[in-house]
Design a protein around this motif. Structure first.
Motif, PDB file in Angstrom:
ATOM      1  N   ASP A 105       0.833  -1.204   0.000  1.00 33.73           N
ATOM      2  CA  ASP A 105       0.000   0.000   0.000  1.00 33.73           C
ATOM      3  C   ASP A 105       0.866   1.252   0.000  1.00 33.73           C
ATOM      4  O   ASP A 105       0.579   2.223  -0.720  1.00 33.73           O
ATOM      5  CB  ASP A 105      -0.922   0.002   1.223  1.00 33.73           C
ATOM      6  N   LEU A 106       1.914   1.246   0.797  1.00 30.39           N
ATOM      7  CA  LEU A 106       2.812   2.403   0.841  1.00 30.39           C
ATOM      8  C   LEU A 106       3.531   2.584  -0.491  1.00 30.39           C
ATOM      9  O   LEU A 106       3.622   3.699  -1.020  1.00 30.39           O
ATOM     10  CB  LEU A 106       3.823   2.231   1.975  1.00 30.39           C
ATOM     11  N   ALA A 108       2.560   1.600  -3.435  1.00 32.54           N
ATOM     12  CA  ALA A 108       1.610   2.006  -4.477  1.00 32.54           C
ATOM     13  C   ALA A 108       1.249   3.488  -4.368  1.00 32.54           C
ATOM     14  O   ALA A 108       0.819   4.098  -5.350  1.00 32.54           O
ATOM     15  CB  ALA A 108       0.351   1.154  -4.392  1.00 32.54           C
ATOM     16  N   SER A 109       1.423   4.067  -3.184  1.00 33.58           N
ATOM     17  CA  SER A 109       1.084   5.480  -2.999  1.00 33.58           C
ATOM     18  C   SER A 109       2.202   6.414  -3.433  1.00 33.58           C
ATOM     19  O   SER A 109       2.008   7.630  -3.470  1.00 33.58           O
ATOM     20  CB  SER A 109       0.758   5.747  -1.522  1.00 33.58           C
ATOM     21  N   ARG A 111       4.581   8.683  -5.511  1.00 31.10           N
ATOM     22  CA  ARG A 111       4.483   9.462  -6.730  1.00 31.10           C
ATOM     23  C   ARG A 111       5.841   9.494  -7.420  1.00 31.10           C
ATOM     24  O   ARG A 111       6.863   9.210  -6.785  1.00 31.10           O
ATOM     25  CB  ARG A 111       4.015  10.884  -6.389  1.00 31.10           C
ATOM     26  N   ASP A 114       9.341  10.397  -5.731  1.00 35.49           N
ATOM     27  CA  ASP A 114       9.352  10.246  -4.277  1.00 35.49           C
ATOM     28  C   ASP A 114      10.562   9.403  -3.874  1.00 35.49           C
ATOM     29  O   ASP A 114      10.972   8.496  -4.610  1.00 35.49           O
ATOM     30  CB  ASP A 114       8.071   9.555  -3.789  1.00 35.49           C
ATOM     31  N   GLN A 369      -3.172   1.086   3.642  1.00 32.74           N
ATOM     32  CA  GLN A 369      -4.154   1.969   3.004  1.00 32.74           C
ATOM     33  C   GLN A 369      -5.039   2.671   4.025  1.00 32.74           C
ATOM     34  O   GLN A 369      -5.430   3.832   3.830  1.00 32.74           O
ATOM     35  CB  GLN A 369      -5.006   1.160   2.028  1.00 32.74           C
ATOM     36  N   ILE A 372      -2.954   5.533   4.991  1.00 35.16           N
ATOM     37  CA  ILE A 372      -2.563   6.426   3.890  1.00 35.16           C
ATOM     38  C   ILE A 372      -3.724   7.248   3.368  1.00 35.16           C
ATOM     39  O   ILE A 372      -3.600   8.451   3.115  1.00 35.16           O
ATOM     40  CB  ILE A 372      -1.957   5.600   2.733  1.00 35.16           C
ATOM     41  N   ALA A 373      -4.888   6.625   3.190  1.00 31.14           N
ATOM     42  CA  ALA A 373      -6.014   7.305   2.541  1.00 31.14           C
ATOM     43  C   ALA A 373      -6.383   8.641   3.180  1.00 31.14           C
ATOM     44  O   ALA A 373      -6.530   9.642   2.484  1.00 31.14           O
ATOM     45  CB  ALA A 373      -7.216   6.366   2.486  1.00 31.14           C
ATOM     46  N   PHE A 376      -3.593  11.551   2.374  1.00 30.32           N
ATOM     47  CA  PHE A 376      -3.392  12.127   1.043  1.00 30.32           C
ATOM     48  C   PHE A 376      -4.644  12.078   0.186  1.00 30.32           C
ATOM     49  O   PHE A 376      -4.575  12.193  -1.036  1.00 30.32           O
ATOM     50  CB  PHE A 376      -2.239  11.394   0.346  1.00 30.32           C
ATOM     51  N   ASP A 377      -5.810  11.834   0.828  1.00 30.50           N
ATOM     52  CA  ASP A 377      -7.089  11.826   0.106  1.00 30.50           C
ATOM     53  C   ASP A 377      -7.064  10.867  -1.075  1.00 30.50           C
ATOM     54  O   ASP A 377      -7.503  11.178  -2.179  1.00 30.50           O
ATOM     55  CB  ASP A 377      -7.433  13.235  -0.383  1.00 30.50           C
ATOM     56  N   ILE A 378      -6.487   9.675  -0.829  1.00 34.63           N
ATOM     57  CA  ILE A 378      -6.398   8.679  -1.902  1.00 34.63           C
ATOM     58  C   ILE A 378      -7.716   7.890  -1.953  1.00 34.63           C
ATOM     59  O   ILE A 378      -8.200   7.437  -0.937  1.00 34.63           O
ATOM     60  CB  ILE A 378      -5.215   7.722  -1.650  1.00 34.63           C
TER      61      ILE A 378
END
Length: 378
Positions: A105-106, A108-109, A111, A114, A369, A372-373, A376-378
């Motif tokens: 999950d990390l 995949a987030s 960018r 990064d 997730q 994370i969500a 960062f508003d994922i």
């Protein structure tokens, strides 16, 4: 990942603890002769701090080196190196399975561009970035390996990773040759520059290793106690007037390895958790990595700190942030994810000057997730 007082209880819960190829004789001898401990397994499994033991041996080894300590040098080098192998085999056993979902999950987030900076030696993030971010260990560590092992040693492939994974204390899948004493100087058995890095990716078949002791059944970036020997690497010649003699004792309780033995035996390239860390022994390798980490901290807009507590004894890591922040022209946004965030929060507010308006604290474990969500508003 276990460290400090959790390490030995975790190790003794693994099958590796009863494997005769997993060597502890040097450590056992040290505890018996130097500390008077007879039941060493009970002593260690009770929750002894491995960092304290390793630091104690390292300190004594350093003083012996200054005094040209002869046989004492060998007696202390053995448990010091065995502890490095115990770190690696424990982390490899833990990581030998499906890729961690929270790490995926990390990864995949991330960018483009990064940067992940870690003090950990395990390969959980490495494997997650390969699976979720198209990352490659051929160039993704920020340094070019001398060789990569994929059922044999070859030069790194021509690939490009959009993200860097900078491992400031090395990694269990990073390998080097064993250190030896040449007079009073500690050197490698290979004849390459000290910063030469060998990276292990995977093995689907037996490889040459120390005493042929290959163990199969491991996921990528993990291996049994003995990593592959370094093949096709120039070895250090004996000094004038000396010859190199290689001997291996055969013990009735020690099963013979069935794999090949050619090449130079290798060992994990990690900086162990001792008080005086030997970065310079590896030439410019870690200097390069720390410079890249500093550059990333200087340039980034956001810093996400997951589970790093800024231990008061690790002044080098704090200096990394301080020196990088001095070079910044703007204030980054900082998020701390930690079930016990008081220490990192104190560091960023009072030592690094991050105002409350730029600081967010999530006082909980990192849950992939789920964590994370909202960030960062994922």
């Amino acid at each position: 990942m276990p460290i400090a007082m959790d390490f030995f209880p975790t190790f003794f819960s693994l099958d590796a603890a009863s494997n005769p190829w997993v060597l502890r004789d040097g450590l056992i001898q040290y505890l018996r002769t130097e500390k008077g401990i007879e039941d060493t397994d009970a002593y260690l499994s009770a929750g002894v701090d491995i960092e304290e033991i390793h630091s104690e041996i390292a300190t004594r080894l350093a003083s012996v080196e200054k005094e040209a300590g002869g046989i004492d040098r060998i007696v202390l080098s053995k448990p010091f190196n065995q502890l490095i192998f115990l770190f690696a085999t424990t982390l490899n056993e833990i990581a030998n399975g499906p890729v961690s979902k929270s790490h995926i999950d990390l990864a995949a987030s991330l960018r483009p561009d990064d940067v992940v900076v870690t003090f950990n030696w395990d390969t959980l993030m490495d494997r997650a970035m390969i699976e979720a971010a198209g990352w490659s260990l051929d160039d993704g560590y920020g340094i070019k390996p001398h060789s990569v092992f994929r059922d044999g040693w070859n030069g790194p492939a021509n690939r490009r990773s959009s993200n860097k994974l900078i491992k400031l204390h090395g990694s269990v899948n990073w390998l080097t040759a064993h250190p030896i004493y040449e007079g009073d100087e500690l050197v490698f058995t290979h004849a390459l520059p000290a910063e030469s890095l060998f990276v292990y990716d995977y093995a689907t078949q037996p490889y040459p290793t120390h005493a042929g002791r290959y163990t199969g059944g491991y996921a990528p970036l993990t291996y049994g106690y003995y990593p592959p020997n370094l093949i096709g690497v120039p070895s250090r010649s004996a000094p004038d007037g000396y010859v190199i003699v290689k001997a291996q004792a055969k013990m009735p309780w020690m099963p013979e390895g069935q794999a090949g033995k050619e090449g130079l035996p290798s060992m994990p390239l990690i900086i162990p958790p001792v008080k005086e860390k030997s970065y310079k022994f590896f030439g410019t390798l870690f200097e390069t990595l720390w410079q890249q980490a500093s550059a990333a901290i200087q340039a980034c807009d956001e810093i996400l700190v997951i589970g790093y507590s800024f231990p008061r004894t690790d002044l080098k890591s704090l200096d990394l942030f301080k020196s990088a922040f001095v070079q910044r022209k703007s204030i980054p946004r900082v998020t701390i994810v930690d079930p016990y965030p008081s220490r990192p929060q104190e560091v960023f507010q009072h030592e690094l000057g991050i105002p409350k308006s730029h600081l967010r604290v999530v006082a909980s474990p990192f849950l992939g997730q789920e964590t994370i969500a909202p960030l960062f508003d994922i």
